[in-house]
Scaffold this motif. Structure first.
Motif, short mmCIF file in Angstrom:
data_model
loop_
_atom_site.label_atom_id
_atom_site.label_comp_id
_atom_site.label_asym_id
_atom_site.label_seq_id
_atom_site.Cartn_x
_atom_site.Cartn_y
_atom_site.Cartn_z
N LEU A 6 8.82 -33.88 -59.04
CA LEU A 6 7.60 -33.41 -58.38
C LEU A 6 6.61 -34.54 -58.19
O LEU A 6 6.02 -34.69 -57.13
N LEU A 7 6.42 -35.32 -59.22
CA LEU A 7 5.43 -36.39 -59.16
C LEU A 7 5.85 -37.51 -58.22
O LEU A 7 5.01 -38.13 -57.58
N SER A 8 7.15 -37.74 -58.10
CA SER A 8 7.59 -38.86 -57.27
C SER A 8 7.96 -38.46 -55.84
O SER A 8 7.89 -39.28 -54.94
N GLY A 9 8.38 -37.20 -55.64
CA GLY A 9 8.84 -36.88 -54.29
C GLY A 9 8.86 -35.41 -53.95
O GLY A 9 9.81 -34.94 -53.33
N ALA A 10 7.85 -34.69 -54.37
CA ALA A 10 7.82 -33.23 -54.15
C ALA A 10 7.98 -32.84 -52.69
O ALA A 10 8.50 -31.78 -52.39
N TYR A 11 7.54 -33.69 -51.79
CA TYR A 11 7.54 -33.31 -50.38
C TYR A 11 8.69 -33.92 -49.59
O TYR A 11 8.75 -33.79 -48.37
N ALA A 22 9.20 -27.49 -56.56
CA ALA A 22 8.60 -28.29 -55.50
C ALA A 22 8.03 -27.42 -54.39
O ALA A 22 7.04 -27.78 -53.74
N GLN A 23 8.62 -26.25 -54.19
CA GLN A 23 8.14 -25.35 -53.15
C GLN A 23 6.80 -24.71 -53.52
O GLN A 23 6.10 -24.19 -52.66
N TYR A 24 6.46 -24.74 -54.80
CA TYR A 24 5.20 -24.16 -55.29
C TYR A 24 4.19 -25.23 -55.67
O TYR A 24 3.16 -24.94 -56.26
N PHE A 25 4.48 -26.48 -55.36
CA PHE A 25 3.66 -27.60 -55.81
C PHE A 25 2.67 -28.01 -54.73
O PHE A 25 3.04 -28.23 -53.58
N LYS A 26 1.41 -28.13 -55.12
CA LYS A 26 0.36 -28.58 -54.19
C LYS A 26 -0.40 -29.71 -54.87
O LYS A 26 -1.14 -29.49 -55.83
N GLU A 36 2.42 -31.06 -44.16
CA GLU A 36 3.46 -31.47 -43.22
C GLU A 36 4.87 -31.16 -43.71
O GLU A 36 5.76 -30.90 -42.90
N HIS A 37 5.08 -31.17 -45.04
CA HIS A 37 6.46 -31.12 -45.54
C HIS A 37 6.77 -29.99 -46.52
O HIS A 37 7.95 -29.75 -46.79
N SER A 38 5.78 -29.33 -47.06
CA SER A 38 6.06 -28.23 -47.98
C SER A 38 6.63 -27.06 -47.18
O SER A 38 6.03 -26.62 -46.20
N ILE A 39 7.77 -26.54 -47.62
CA ILE A 39 8.48 -25.54 -46.82
C ILE A 39 8.12 -24.10 -47.16
O ILE A 39 8.64 -23.18 -46.54
N PHE A 40 7.23 -23.89 -48.13
CA PHE A 40 6.99 -22.52 -48.57
C PHE A 40 5.51 -22.19 -48.81
O PHE A 40 4.96 -21.27 -48.21
N LEU A 41 4.87 -22.91 -49.70
CA LEU A 41 3.55 -22.52 -50.19
C LEU A 41 2.44 -22.48 -49.14
O LEU A 41 1.66 -21.53 -49.12
N PRO A 42 2.33 -23.45 -48.25
CA PRO A 42 1.25 -23.36 -47.25
C PRO A 42 1.32 -22.09 -46.40
O PRO A 42 0.31 -21.49 -46.09
N ASP A 43 2.55 -21.67 -46.08
CA ASP A 43 2.73 -20.44 -45.32
C ASP A 43 2.33 -19.23 -46.17
O ASP A 43 1.56 -18.38 -45.72
N LEU A 44 2.83 -19.17 -47.39
CA LEU A 44 2.52 -18.05 -48.27
C LEU A 44 1.02 -17.93 -48.54
O LEU A 44 0.47 -16.84 -48.59
N ASN A 45 0.35 -19.06 -48.68
CA ASN A 45 -1.10 -19.07 -48.94
C ASN A 45 -1.92 -18.88 -47.67
O ASN A 45 -3.15 -18.90 -47.72
#
Length: 87
Positions: A6-11, A22-26, A36-45
């Motif tokens: 997560l810290l090195s490459g979550a996106y 990683a899908q829940y990491f902001k 630009e790259h998170s595949i789940f959380l921005p949509d859910l939020n």
């Protein structure tokens, strides 16, 4: 291992598609990458330009909503960041 990913490459696409955390990491320090790259959380939020009103409608229709915070949390720091805002 999940924390270091997560810290090195979550996106990174590879991490987003294989490490569920990683899908829940902001990361507030990397918001551009998050949007630009998170595949789940921005949509859910509903943080994207296009809003999904079904999410809000469905959430409001719940009679009960249960959230579980693990006592041995190792991903979120501090663990209290898992708390859900009750407005």
């Amino acid at each position: 291992m999940a924390r270091s990913l997560l810290l090195s490459g979550a996106y990174f696409s590879w991490v987003q598609n294989r490490v569920v955390q990683a899908q829940y990491f902001k990361d507030p320090k990397r918001l551009k990458s998050y949007f630009e790259h998170s595949i789940f959380l921005p949509d859910l939020n509903n943080e994207l330009e296009s809003k999904n009103l079904t999410y809000a409608t469905n959430l409001k229709s719940l009679k009960r909503f249960v959230v579980i915070k693990f006592s041995e949390e190792q991903i979120l720091s501090p663990p209290e960041t898992a708390n859900v805002y009750r407005g």
